[in-house]
Design a protein around this motif. Structure first.
Motif, PDB file in Angstrom:
ATOM      1  N   GLU A  81       1.378   6.515   8.671  1.00  0.00           N
ATOM      2  CA  GLU A  81       0.329   6.069   7.755  1.00  0.00           C
ATOM      3  C   GLU A  81       0.221   4.544   7.817  1.00  0.00           C
ATOM      4  O   GLU A  81       1.206   3.859   8.060  1.00  0.00           O
ATOM      5  CB  GLU A  81       0.641   6.504   6.327  1.00  0.00           C
ATOM      6  N   PHE A  82      -0.990   4.056   7.597  1.00  0.00           N
ATOM      7  CA  PHE A  82      -1.240   2.614   7.549  1.00  0.00           C
ATOM      8  C   PHE A  82      -1.067   2.130   6.113  1.00  0.00           C
ATOM      9  O   PHE A  82      -1.339   2.864   5.165  1.00  0.00           O
ATOM     10  CB  PHE A  82      -2.667   2.305   8.022  1.00  0.00           C
ATOM     11  N   GLN A  83      -0.606   0.903   5.959  1.00  0.00           N
ATOM     12  CA  GLN A  83      -0.516   0.290   4.639  1.00  0.00           C
ATOM     13  C   GLN A  83      -0.802  -1.197   4.787  1.00  0.00           C
ATOM     14  O   GLN A  83      -0.760  -1.744   5.886  1.00  0.00           O
ATOM     15  CB  GLN A  83       0.860   0.493   4.017  1.00  0.00           C
ATOM     16  N   PHE A  84      -1.131  -1.827   3.667  1.00  0.00           N
ATOM     17  CA  PHE A  84      -1.276  -3.287   3.685  1.00  0.00           C
ATOM     18  C   PHE A  84      -0.467  -3.882   2.552  1.00  0.00           C
ATOM     19  O   PHE A  84      -0.224  -3.256   1.527  1.00  0.00           O
ATOM     20  CB  PHE A  84      -2.748  -3.729   3.595  1.00  0.00           C
TER      21      PHE A  84
ATOM     22  N   MET B 215      -2.721 -20.371   1.913  1.00  0.00           N
ATOM     23  CA  MET B 215      -3.710 -19.309   1.817  1.00  0.00           C
ATOM     24  C   MET B 215      -3.020 -17.965   2.024  1.00  0.00           C
ATOM     25  O   MET B 215      -2.100 -17.833   2.813  1.00  0.00           O
ATOM     26  CB  MET B 215      -4.794 -19.500   2.867  1.00  0.00           C
ATOM     27  N   GLY B 216      -3.490 -16.952   1.310  1.00  0.00           N
ATOM     28  CA  GLY B 216      -2.903 -15.625   1.396  1.00  0.00           C
ATOM     29  C   GLY B 216      -3.364 -14.860   2.615  1.00  0.00           C
ATOM     30  O   GLY B 216      -4.300 -15.258   3.320  1.00  0.00           O
ATOM     31  N   LYS B 217      -2.680 -13.734   2.880  1.00  0.00           N
ATOM     32  CA  LYS B 217      -3.116 -12.870   3.965  1.00  0.00           C
ATOM     33  C   LYS B 217      -2.727 -11.429   3.675  1.00  0.00           C
ATOM     34  O   LYS B 217      -1.739 -11.145   3.006  1.00  0.00           O
ATOM     35  CB  LYS B 217      -2.564 -13.321   5.312  1.00  0.00           C
ATOM     36  N   PHE B 218      -3.569 -10.540   4.178  1.00  0.00           N
ATOM     37  CA  PHE B 218      -3.295  -9.113   4.145  1.00  0.00           C
ATOM     38  C   PHE B 218      -2.605  -8.762   5.457  1.00  0.00           C
ATOM     39  O   PHE B 218      -3.104  -9.101   6.530  1.00  0.00           O
ATOM     40  CB  PHE B 218      -4.595  -8.302   4.041  1.00  0.00           C
ATOM     41  N   VAL B 219      -1.468  -8.093   5.377  1.00  0.00           N
ATOM     42  CA  VAL B 219      -0.745  -7.676   6.570  1.00  0.00           C
ATOM     43  C   VAL B 219      -0.810  -6.157   6.655  1.00  0.00           C
ATOM     44  O   VAL B 219      -0.344  -5.457   5.748  1.00  0.00           O
ATOM     45  CB  VAL B 219       0.729  -8.152   6.527  1.00  0.00           C
TER      46      VAL B 219
END
Length: 110
Positions: free
Chosen positions: A13-16, A1-5
């Motif tokens: 700055e935030f990133q995913f 299963m995938g995931k957003f990190v």
């Protein structure tokens, strides 16, 4: 299963990144000033990844295929890596479609 990190860049700055089940990054976001905007970006990927017309299939200046995922308003919400072939790029798109809807979120900024 995938995931957003979710991570934080050196400029705060935030990133995913959306990672496939094998840990490979299949989509990277822009930088966001607020974490809530980054989280909204993730939700936009979940929604828009199911619409094939939101994938903009491109070729870089050095001839490598890649793609952008766009929101309904036309803004880019994620960009892929550079691929060696069109077939590999298209597999990357399929991987985003498969992984994004149910991907968990791993917030590494807390």
């Amino acid at each position: 299963m995938g995931k957003f990190v979710i991570t934080k860049r050196k400029n705060n700055e935030f990133q995913f990144n959306l990672k496939a089940g094998n840990g490979q990054t299949i989509l990277a976001s822009e930088g966001y000033k607020a974490k809530s905007s980054c989280e909204n970006g993730i939700e936009s990927v979940r929604r828009n990844s199911q619409d094939d017309s939101k994938f903009d299939r491109k070729e870089s200046s050095n001839g490598k295929p890649y793609f952008n995922l766009k929101a309904t308003n036309g803004q880019i919400i994620g960009t892929s890596e550079m691929y060696e072939s069109v077939a590999s790029r298209d597999n990357g798109i399929e991987s985003v479609k498969k992984n994004a809807p149910d991907a968990t979120v791993d917030d590494q900024t807390v």
